[in-house]
Design a protein around this motif. Structure first.
Motif, PDB file in Angstrom:
ATOM      1  N   TYR A   1      38.056  34.651  44.333  1.00  0.00           N
ATOM      2  CA  TYR A   1      38.881  34.906  43.207  1.00  0.00           C
ATOM      3  C   TYR A   1      37.737  34.337  42.097  1.00  0.00           C
ATOM      4  O   TYR A   1      36.992  33.485  42.376  1.00  0.00           O
ATOM      5  N   ILE A   2      37.475  35.167  41.160  1.00  0.00           N
ATOM      6  CA  ILE A   2      36.475  34.897  39.979  1.00  0.00           C
ATOM      7  C   ILE A   2      37.156  35.204  38.682  1.00  0.00           C
ATOM      8  O   ILE A   2      38.369  35.957  38.593  1.00  0.00           O
ATOM      9  N   PHE A   3      36.476  34.858  37.643  1.00  0.00           N
ATOM     10  CA  PHE A   3      36.889  35.035  36.392  1.00  0.00           C
ATOM     11  C   PHE A   3      35.814  35.452  35.506  1.00  0.00           C
ATOM     12  O   PHE A   3      34.648  35.225  35.797  1.00  0.00           O
TER      13      PHE A   3
ATOM     14  N   LYS B   1      40.171  39.467  41.975  1.00  0.00           N
ATOM     15  CA  LYS B   1      40.223  39.118  43.482  1.00  0.00           C
ATOM     16  C   LYS B   1      39.467  40.511  44.065  1.00  0.00           C
ATOM     17  O   LYS B   1      39.796  41.437  44.037  1.00  0.00           O
ATOM     18  N   ASN B   2      38.314  39.988  44.700  1.00  0.00           N
ATOM     19  CA  ASN B   2      37.521  41.011  45.382  1.00  0.00           C
ATOM     20  C   ASN B   2      37.144  42.299  44.664  1.00  0.00           C
ATOM     21  O   ASN B   2      37.339  43.278  44.776  1.00  0.00           O
ATOM     22  N   ASP B   3      36.509  41.865  43.313  1.00  0.00           N
ATOM     23  CA  ASP B   3      36.433  42.707  42.036  1.00  0.00           C
ATOM     24  C   ASP B   3      37.630  43.457  41.583  1.00  0.00           C
ATOM     25  O   ASP B   3      37.258  44.592  40.709  1.00  0.00           O
ATOM     26  N   GLN B   4      38.757  43.323  42.087  1.00  0.00           N
ATOM     27  CA  GLN B   4      39.859  44.122  41.470  1.00  0.00           C
ATOM     28  C   GLN B   4      40.612  43.102  40.463  1.00  0.00           C
ATOM     29  O   GLN B   4      40.806  41.939  40.816  1.00  0.00           O
ATOM     30  N   PRO B   5      41.128  43.650  39.483  1.00  0.00           N
ATOM     31  CA  PRO B   5      41.947  42.659  38.586  1.00  0.00           C
ATOM     32  C   PRO B   5      42.894  42.025  39.309  1.00  0.00           C
ATOM     33  O   PRO B   5      43.870  42.837  40.068  1.00  0.00           O
ATOM     34  N   LEU B   6      43.330  40.627  39.100  1.00  0.00           N
ATOM     35  CA  LEU B   6      44.347  40.131  39.759  1.00  0.00           C
ATOM     36  C   LEU B   6      45.658  40.122  38.786  1.00  0.00           C
ATOM     37  O   LEU B   6      45.615  39.833  37.475  1.00  0.00           O
TER      38      LEU B   6
END
Length: 99
Positions: free
Chosen positions: A6-8, A19-24
């Motif tokens: 998870y990143i922002f 999440k995994n380069d897809q929008p959460l």
């Protein structure tokens, strides 16, 4: 940013989560975002530690997802009325003691 599930990323002043380069997305399909940097950091920590289950009361996503899905989309007048009721000793029963 460190490599994690998870990143922002900041985009036009809004922190958007991935999440995994897809929008959460929230359970109702809305993008997980926040304008507050400190909250974004805490959300990322909690997502990576606890996952994205909004039913987990230990993680702050339980509150943030509900805010996005139910309160951020509510008309201001309705939100103000709900807050008024919640703060009213006569109309709110949730903190009342029962015999």
């Amino acid at each position: 940013m460190q490599n994690s599930m998870y990143i922002f990323k900041k985009d036009d002043g809004i922190n958007k989560f991935y999440k995994n380069d897809q929008p959460l997305l929230t359970p109702m399909g809305r993008p997980v975002t926040t304008a507050f940097d400190a909250l974004a950091k805490r959300l990322k920590e909690h997502l990576n530690k606890y996952g994205e289950d909004p039913g987990d009361p230990v993680s702050i996503v339980a509150f943030h997802y509900a805010m996005i899905d139910f309160f951020a989309v509510m008309p201001r007048e309705e939100l103000e009325d709900n807050i008024r009721i919640g703060l009213s000793r006569e109309e709110d029963w949730t903190f009342s003691a029962y015999p």
